[in-house]
Design an enzyme around this catalytic site. Sequence first.
Site, PDB file in Angstrom:
ATOM      1  N   ASP A 543      45.180  37.340  22.635  1.00 51.97           N
ATOM      2  CA  ASP A 543      45.434  38.162  21.449  1.00 51.97           C
ATOM      3  C   ASP A 543      45.497  39.653  21.773  1.00 51.97           C
ATOM      4  O   ASP A 543      46.251  40.408  21.146  1.00 51.97           O
ATOM      5  CB  ASP A 543      44.401  37.887  20.362  1.00 51.97           C
ATOM      6  N   GLU A 592      40.594  42.891  30.030  1.00 49.38           N
ATOM      7  CA  GLU A 592      39.380  42.500  29.292  1.00 49.38           C
ATOM      8  C   GLU A 592      38.573  43.774  29.071  1.00 49.38           C
ATOM      9  O   GLU A 592      37.483  43.973  29.627  1.00 49.38           O
ATOM     10  CB  GLU A 592      38.581  41.455  30.086  1.00 49.38           C
ATOM     11  N   HIS A 595      34.820  44.330  28.163  1.00 51.79           N
ATOM     12  CA  HIS A 595      33.750  44.024  29.110  1.00 51.79           C
ATOM     13  C   HIS A 595      33.681  45.051  30.242  1.00 51.79           C
ATOM     14  O   HIS A 595      33.145  44.760  31.319  1.00 51.79           O
ATOM     15  CB  HIS A 595      33.913  42.600  29.632  1.00 51.79           C
ATOM     16  N   CYS A 607      29.235  37.877  26.806  1.00 55.86           N
ATOM     17  CA  CYS A 607      29.699  37.361  28.093  1.00 55.86           C
ATOM     18  C   CYS A 607      28.541  37.071  29.044  1.00 55.86           C
ATOM     19  O   CYS A 607      28.737  36.496  30.115  1.00 55.86           O
ATOM     20  CB  CYS A 607      30.674  38.345  28.734  1.00 55.86           C
TER      21      CYS A 607
END
Length: 748
Positions: A543, A592, A595, A607
Amino acid sequence: MMPGYARNPHELYYLKTQRAQEKMERSEKGSKQRLRVCVATCNRADYSKLAPIMFGIKSQPEIFDLEVVVLGSHLIDDYGNTFRMIEQDEFDIGSKLHTIVRGEDEAAMVESVGLALVKLPDVLQRLAPDILLVHGDRFDALALATAASLMNIRILHLEGGEVSGTIDDSIRHAISKLAHYHAVCTRSAERHLISMCEDHSHILLAGCPSYDKLLSAHKRDDYADIIKSWIGDEVKEQDYIVALQHPVTTDIKNSIKIYELMLDAIISFNKKTLILFPNIDAGSKEMVRVMRRKGIEQHPKFRAVKHVPFDQFIQLIAHAGCMIGNSSCGVREAGAFGTPVINLGTRQTGRETGENVLHVRDADTHNKIYHALELQFGKRYPCSKIYGDGNAVQRILKFLQAIDLSEPLQKKFCFPLVKECISQDIDHILETQSALAVDLGGTNLRVGIVSMKGKVVKKYIQLNPKTFGERIELILTMCKQAMVDAVHLNCRILGVGVSTGGRVNPQEGVVLHSTKLINEWSSVDIRTPLSSALHLPVWVDNDGNCAALAEKKFGHGKGVENFVTIITGTGIGGGIIQHNELIHGSTFCAAELGHIVVSLEGPECMCGSHGCIEAYSSGLALQREAKRLHDEDLLLVEGMTLNNKEQVNAVHLINAARLGNSKAESALHTAGTALGLGIVNILHMINPSLVILSGVLAEHYENPVRQVISQRALDSAQGTKIMISELEDPALLGAASMVLDYTTRRTY
């Protein structure tokens, strides 16, 4: 002298006067005047494509005046006198022209074109059509197009722009250059015509008209009776072969060799076979001699026929164990049923084909063809809609109605060559080129019909099921409903794009690891079940990446070579566009961004690590802070209320900060600072020219992010633009852009 070759001056004067009067009457009546359409058919193959259009024209007598001209092999007994099937369909044949010079060699083909050119002017002058429909790539069709063009009659050419690899290519393209309008079957054919300098606005991407009939009629209840009547009482479904091989006029000797090897292979394979006689091209006489020398017409395993009515031929192809030869029917119509096909030789080289087609380009013995039969016979493949979706006729009729007869007749060519074709549709003639977009969120499952311009034409929302099976079933149900609605909304669906949380391999269409918000969604192949059921290409991506693609096509990232999109919502995600390409990384975990660690001893992230941006700045992180303050009675201030049943969330924290709660302000400032530090790291690593903040929290983080950049970023990165996304549906738009935007489409 044959009748019709000459007229006396008085008769010619009368005809000219009559035509002038009719033209004046049409001009006076304007739009109320019926469009006089002449459909010219030359053989059994082109009639199967023209007949659905003819029925459509005939069904609207208030709009169209249909004239039918029959010529070519329709009128030859050796080829089945197929004009009779036109009469059986209750069409009035206005003219029958015997135009074939027998001989079945190259010279006979040339003489046939010449004879047609001698006879056609008289017919076209008498009928005086507004437009002539010509199909395909036969030499008869070339004569039709030449005559009409020289007589200033508008021409609509069906199925131009395709590539097959024989002399048919040259004839097809020559007809396209003579034609004023084009109705093509595939996007590639459309692009070929555009590259040939044809006017974009005169090209209709319609699909193959024969698909309108075969997609709706191939599941007849009496198919078993049709099989028995043509092949034999003992023959069962998928236990027979249909063979149809034509000569290749540019390589007659080799095509006859391949034909003989095909017959040997079928004889050795020992299955019941329906074999059709070849067409009338040069070399067909030699092929018939080969067939008779081998005793095919008397062979107990063969049934040799000159013609099969198209509606019955559909049934025979749909239920065959295999089709073999070099007919375009094998690479086009057969794919709609998933029927296995063996394409022999070079006649269809260059044609777009489904996975059901196995090519045997050349062979020295029948063993290679026999082995192909072993591989293909009895298989079933996914149905292919490369050449149509069953709605071609209604598009062509709309196209005909929109033709402006007052427009200058002289063709205009579009120079220079067009390198890129995004969409050349005219809104009032063609459909809006669109995509089905699917957004899989932690709570909701959304499907949208998205146009090429980024408009969400229609949206569907359901709760996201908890299990894999229910989720796939619901996606298919929603997509099928959207495809039905798309026809009524004048949208043509090009493919399906899926946006989902988790780590995604877009090359395979597989979700490798899901987020904790979506159950049973790891190691999941999304592409295969959707593509198989919907018969459409499917693209899948994370997404965050989809949000970046949405910005690149429809938002602030349009025209920007290097930028980053950051999504602020329940979690923190994003996507990176570098040198106009989306970055996925070696294991598909690039971008990502949530993170990125901004503190060694920060709060725990979902995570499993500590100090991630997501642990500070996500909606869940703000909800955690709101609950902490509420538990300590430090959240609510004057002007705020919270009933016992209402769950504390990030909105309450934001409202408290807006009303002057210093604790809430401090929590939001910390979240904004963490996000700002992460963005500073991004600026120093990849040096984008633009950062786009997207999602529900973006506007609350804009100022803190700018402040941190001004304090912490290197001077060389201080000029980076920070913008808030203006897209309402980045997930759906990004999913759609994978289908619509060729510049960001991956090659699979």
